[in-house]
Design an enzyme around this catalytic site. Sequence first.
Site, short mmCIF file in Angstrom:
data_model
loop_
_atom_site.label_atom_id
_atom_site.label_comp_id
_atom_site.label_asym_id
_atom_site.label_seq_id
_atom_site.Cartn_x
_atom_site.Cartn_y
_atom_site.Cartn_z
N SER A 139 0.85 -1.18 0.00
CA SER A 139 0.00 0.00 0.00
C SER A 139 0.89 1.23 0.00
CB SER A 139 -0.88 0.00 1.27
OG SER A 139 -1.47 1.26 1.49
N TYR A 152 -1.76 -1.54 10.34
CA TYR A 152 -1.87 -1.72 8.89
C TYR A 152 -0.65 -1.15 8.18
CZ TYR A 152 -3.64 -1.42 4.13
OH TYR A 152 -3.78 -1.54 2.76
#
Length: 256
Positions: A139, A152
Amino acid sequence: MRPVALVTGASAGLGTEFAEQLARRGYDLVLLARSEDRLRRLAAHLTGSHGVECTVLAADLADPDTPARVADDLARRGIVVHTLVNNAGFGSVGRFEDIGAGVDQTQVMVNVAALVGLTRALIPDMLAGGAGAVINVASTAAFQPSPYFATYSAGKTFVLNFSLALRQEYRGRGVKVLCVCPGATKTEFFDEIGTKAAIGPMMSASTVVGTALKALDRDRAYVTPGLRNSLNAHLLPRRPRTLVAAIAKLVTRSAA
Protein backbone atom coordinates in the site's frame (compact mmCIF):
# COMPACT_ATOMS: atom_id res chain seq x y z
CA MET A 1 0.67 -26.60 -20.40
CA ARG A 2 -0.58 -23.29 -19.04
CA PRO A 3 1.22 -21.63 -16.10
CA VAL A 4 -0.62 -21.60 -12.78
CA ALA A 5 -1.19 -18.52 -10.64
CA LEU A 6 -2.34 -18.68 -7.02
CA VAL A 7 -4.25 -15.59 -5.89
CA THR A 8 -5.06 -15.04 -2.22
CA GLY A 9 -8.06 -12.94 -1.27
CA ALA A 10 -9.51 -13.87 -4.65
CA SER A 11 -13.15 -13.58 -3.63
CA ALA A 12 -13.33 -9.78 -3.97
CA GLY A 13 -11.62 -6.56 -4.98
CA LEU A 14 -8.05 -6.67 -6.24
CA GLY A 15 -7.93 -10.45 -5.83
CA THR A 16 -10.84 -10.99 -8.21
CA GLU A 17 -9.30 -8.54 -10.66
CA PHE A 18 -5.91 -10.25 -10.51
CA ALA A 19 -7.63 -13.56 -11.24
CA GLU A 20 -9.53 -12.04 -14.17
CA GLN A 21 -6.52 -10.42 -15.79
CA LEU A 22 -4.26 -13.44 -15.26
CA ALA A 23 -6.92 -15.71 -16.78
CA ARG A 24 -7.05 -13.34 -19.73
CA ARG A 25 -3.30 -13.87 -20.07
CA GLY A 26 -3.81 -17.64 -20.20
CA TYR A 27 -3.03 -18.67 -16.62
CA ASP A 28 -4.84 -21.47 -14.85
CA LEU A 29 -5.86 -20.28 -11.39
CA VAL A 30 -5.78 -21.42 -7.79
CA LEU A 31 -8.29 -19.20 -6.00
CA LEU A 32 -7.85 -18.89 -2.23
CA ALA A 33 -10.09 -17.08 0.26
CA ARG A 34 -12.48 -17.88 3.11
CA SER A 35 -15.67 -17.61 1.05
CA GLU A 36 -16.04 -20.85 -0.92
CA ASP A 37 -19.31 -19.81 -2.58
CA ARG A 38 -17.79 -16.64 -3.98
CA LEU A 39 -14.73 -18.51 -5.18
CA ARG A 40 -16.83 -21.11 -6.98
CA ARG A 41 -18.84 -18.43 -8.77
CA LEU A 42 -15.61 -16.73 -9.82
CA ALA A 43 -14.12 -20.03 -10.97
CA ALA A 44 -17.18 -20.78 -13.11
CA HIS A 45 -16.97 -17.31 -14.67
CA LEU A 46 -13.25 -17.58 -15.44
CA THR A 47 -13.59 -21.04 -16.94
CA GLY A 48 -16.55 -20.01 -19.04
CA SER A 49 -15.03 -16.72 -20.22
CA HIS A 50 -11.40 -17.72 -20.72
CA GLY A 51 -11.31 -21.52 -20.85
CA VAL A 52 -8.88 -21.80 -17.96
CA GLU A 53 -8.88 -24.39 -15.18
CA CYS A 54 -9.60 -23.12 -11.68
CA THR A 55 -8.94 -24.79 -8.34
CA VAL A 56 -10.84 -23.46 -5.33
CA LEU A 57 -9.21 -23.50 -1.90
CA ALA A 58 -11.35 -22.20 0.95
CA ALA A 59 -8.97 -21.37 3.80
CA ASP A 60 -8.43 -18.82 6.56
CA LEU A 61 -5.02 -17.19 6.33
CA ALA A 62 -5.26 -16.09 9.96
CA ASP A 63 -4.60 -19.72 10.88
CA PRO A 64 -0.81 -20.16 11.15
CA ASP A 65 -1.05 -23.69 9.70
CA THR A 66 -2.76 -22.58 6.48
CA PRO A 67 0.35 -22.02 4.30
CA ALA A 68 1.64 -25.54 5.03
CA ARG A 69 -1.79 -27.06 4.42
CA VAL A 70 -2.12 -25.19 1.12
CA ALA A 71 1.30 -26.40 -0.02
CA ASP A 72 0.39 -30.00 0.90
CA ASP A 73 -2.93 -29.74 -0.93
CA LEU A 74 -1.26 -28.41 -4.07
CA ALA A 75 1.33 -31.19 -3.95
CA ARG A 76 -1.41 -33.85 -3.68
CA ARG A 77 -3.15 -32.36 -6.72
CA GLY A 78 0.11 -32.15 -8.69
CA ILE A 79 -0.18 -28.37 -9.04
CA VAL A 80 3.02 -26.36 -9.34
CA VAL A 81 2.48 -22.63 -8.90
CA HIS A 82 4.35 -20.35 -11.30
CA THR A 83 3.00 -17.01 -9.99
CA LEU A 84 1.98 -16.28 -6.42
CA VAL A 85 -0.16 -13.19 -5.79
CA ASN A 86 -0.18 -12.41 -2.06
CA ASN A 87 -3.16 -10.10 -2.15
CA ALA A 88 -5.22 -11.10 0.91
CA GLY A 89 -5.33 -8.54 3.66
CA PHE A 90 -7.45 -6.23 5.76
CA GLY A 91 -7.02 -3.15 7.89
CA SER A 92 -8.11 -1.69 11.21
CA VAL A 93 -8.68 1.98 11.84
CA GLY A 94 -9.02 4.14 14.93
CA ARG A 95 -7.23 4.79 18.17
CA PHE A 96 -5.08 1.76 18.94
CA GLU A 97 -6.59 1.21 22.40
CA ASP A 98 -10.12 1.27 20.96
CA ILE A 99 -9.57 -1.45 18.36
CA GLY A 100 -11.06 -4.77 19.46
CA ALA A 101 -8.83 -7.22 21.29
CA GLY A 102 -7.17 -9.62 18.87
CA VAL A 103 -8.08 -7.69 15.72
CA ASP A 104 -4.59 -6.36 15.10
CA GLN A 105 -2.98 -9.70 15.92
CA THR A 106 -5.22 -11.36 13.33
CA GLN A 107 -4.33 -8.60 10.89
CA VAL A 108 -0.62 -9.30 11.32
CA MET A 109 -1.24 -13.00 10.74
CA VAL A 110 -3.08 -12.36 7.47
CA ASN A 111 -1.14 -9.38 6.12
CA VAL A 112 2.35 -10.46 7.14
CA ALA A 113 2.76 -14.00 8.49
CA ALA A 114 0.63 -15.76 5.86
CA LEU A 115 2.35 -13.83 3.08
CA VAL A 116 5.76 -14.95 4.33
CA GLY A 117 4.56 -18.51 4.88
CA LEU A 118 3.05 -18.96 1.41
CA THR A 119 6.08 -17.40 -0.24
CA ARG A 120 8.41 -19.73 1.65
CA ALA A 121 6.25 -22.74 0.79
CA LEU A 122 6.02 -22.07 -2.95
CA ILE A 123 9.31 -20.46 -3.97
CA PRO A 124 11.37 -23.71 -3.94
CA ASP A 125 9.34 -25.11 -6.86
CA MET A 126 9.78 -21.85 -8.77
CA LEU A 127 13.52 -22.02 -8.27
CA ALA A 128 13.60 -25.68 -9.26
CA GLY A 129 11.79 -24.83 -12.48
CA GLY A 130 13.95 -21.79 -13.17
CA ALA A 131 10.94 -19.49 -13.55
CA GLY A 132 8.28 -17.87 -11.43
CA ALA A 133 7.00 -14.69 -9.87
CA VAL A 134 5.78 -13.36 -6.55
CA ILE A 135 3.50 -10.33 -6.44
CA ASN A 136 3.03 -8.89 -2.96
CA VAL A 137 0.31 -6.30 -2.46
CA ALA A 138 1.32 -3.57 -0.02
CA SER A 139 0.00 0.00 0.00
CA THR A 140 1.08 3.63 -0.19
CA ALA A 141 0.81 3.32 3.60
CA ALA A 142 4.07 1.36 3.39
CA PHE A 143 6.05 4.55 2.86
CA GLN A 144 5.33 6.24 6.19
CA PRO A 145 3.88 5.64 9.66
CA SER A 146 0.10 6.22 9.64
CA PRO A 147 -1.49 7.12 12.97
CA TYR A 148 -4.91 5.48 13.42
CA PHE A 149 -3.84 2.89 10.84
CA ALA A 150 -0.78 1.94 12.90
CA THR A 151 -0.77 -1.84 12.51
CA TYR A 152 -1.87 -1.72 8.89
CA SER A 153 0.83 0.72 7.76
CA ALA A 154 3.55 -1.06 9.76
CA GLY A 155 2.56 -4.38 8.19
CA LYS A 156 2.64 -2.93 4.69
CA THR A 157 6.10 -1.48 5.37
CA PHE A 158 7.21 -5.01 6.20
CA VAL A 159 5.70 -6.29 2.93
CA LEU A 160 7.56 -3.66 0.90
CA ASN A 161 10.94 -4.25 2.53
CA PHE A 162 10.51 -8.03 2.48
CA SER A 163 9.73 -7.90 -1.24
CA LEU A 164 12.69 -5.69 -2.08
CA ALA A 165 15.04 -7.97 -0.15
CA LEU A 166 13.74 -11.13 -1.83
CA ARG A 167 14.01 -9.52 -5.25
CA GLN A 168 17.72 -9.06 -4.71
CA GLU A 169 18.10 -12.65 -3.52
CA TYR A 170 16.40 -14.08 -6.60
CA ARG A 171 17.72 -11.80 -9.33
CA GLY A 172 19.40 -13.95 -11.94
CA ARG A 173 17.71 -17.11 -10.62
CA GLY A 174 14.54 -16.92 -12.70
CA VAL A 175 12.10 -15.65 -10.05
CA LYS A 176 10.69 -12.13 -10.21
CA VAL A 177 9.47 -10.37 -7.07
CA LEU A 178 7.23 -7.31 -7.36
CA CYS A 179 5.66 -5.22 -4.62
CA VAL A 180 2.50 -3.29 -5.56
CA CYS A 181 1.74 -0.20 -3.46
CA PRO A 182 -1.69 1.07 -4.44
CA GLY A 183 -3.42 4.05 -2.90
CA ALA A 184 -7.15 4.16 -2.22
CA THR A 185 -8.87 1.71 -4.56
CA LYS A 186 -12.55 1.01 -5.28
CA THR A 187 -12.89 -2.29 -3.40
CA GLU A 188 -14.66 -3.54 -0.26
CA PHE A 189 -11.64 -2.59 1.89
CA PHE A 190 -13.04 0.70 3.20
CA ASP A 191 -16.50 -0.77 3.73
CA GLU A 192 -14.97 -3.44 5.96
CA ILE A 193 -12.95 -1.03 8.09
CA GLY A 194 -15.92 1.34 8.33
CA THR A 195 -14.43 4.60 7.03
CA LYS A 196 -13.78 6.46 3.83
CA ALA A 197 -12.30 9.46 5.60
CA ALA A 198 -9.10 11.10 4.39
CA ILE A 199 -8.50 8.72 1.53
CA GLY A 200 -8.80 11.02 -1.49
CA PRO A 201 -9.68 9.96 -5.03
CA MET A 202 -9.99 6.22 -5.63
CA MET A 203 -8.49 4.22 -8.50
CA SER A 204 -10.27 1.29 -10.10
CA ALA A 205 -9.13 -2.24 -9.28
CA SER A 206 -8.71 -2.85 -13.01
CA THR A 207 -6.23 0.02 -13.35
CA VAL A 208 -4.23 -1.04 -10.29
CA VAL A 209 -3.92 -4.65 -11.44
CA GLY A 210 -3.17 -3.70 -15.04
CA THR A 211 -0.38 -1.41 -13.83
CA ALA A 212 0.96 -4.17 -11.58
CA LEU A 213 1.12 -6.78 -14.34
CA LYS A 214 2.84 -4.37 -16.71
CA ALA A 215 5.39 -3.65 -13.97
CA LEU A 216 5.92 -7.40 -13.54
CA ASP A 217 6.50 -7.74 -17.29
CA ARG A 218 9.25 -5.11 -16.97
CA ASP A 219 10.72 -6.79 -13.87
CA ARG A 220 10.15 -3.72 -11.72
CA ALA A 221 10.98 -3.95 -8.02
CA TYR A 222 7.86 -2.10 -6.93
CA VAL A 223 5.17 0.07 -8.41
CA THR A 224 2.85 2.75 -7.03
CA PRO A 225 -0.09 2.96 -9.45
CA GLY A 226 -1.26 6.48 -10.28
CA LEU A 227 0.75 9.68 -10.63
CA ARG A 228 -0.79 11.31 -7.56
CA ASN A 229 -0.07 8.26 -5.40
CA SER A 230 3.46 8.00 -6.70
CA LEU A 231 4.21 11.67 -6.02
CA ASN A 232 2.74 11.49 -2.52
CA ALA A 233 4.77 8.38 -1.73
CA HIS A 234 8.07 9.63 -3.06
CA LEU A 235 8.05 13.37 -2.36
CA LEU A 236 7.13 13.05 1.31
CA PRO A 237 10.30 13.77 3.29
CA ARG A 238 11.97 10.62 4.58
CA ARG A 239 13.59 12.25 7.60
CA PRO A 240 13.03 12.95 10.36
CA ARG A 241 10.55 10.10 10.75
CA THR A 242 8.81 11.84 13.65
CA LEU A 243 7.95 14.71 11.28
CA VAL A 244 6.65 12.28 8.68
CA ALA A 245 4.42 10.65 11.31
CA ALA A 246 3.12 14.05 12.44
CA ILE A 247 2.25 15.01 8.85
CA ALA A 248 0.53 11.67 8.34
CA LYS A 249 -1.57 12.27 11.47
CA LEU A 250 -2.95 15.48 9.96
CA VAL A 251 -4.20 13.43 7.02
CA THR A 252 -5.61 10.45 8.93
CA ARG A 253 -6.95 12.04 12.14
CA SER A 254 -10.51 12.23 10.80
CA ALA A 255 -10.55 8.42 10.94
CA ALA A 256 -10.00 8.34 14.71
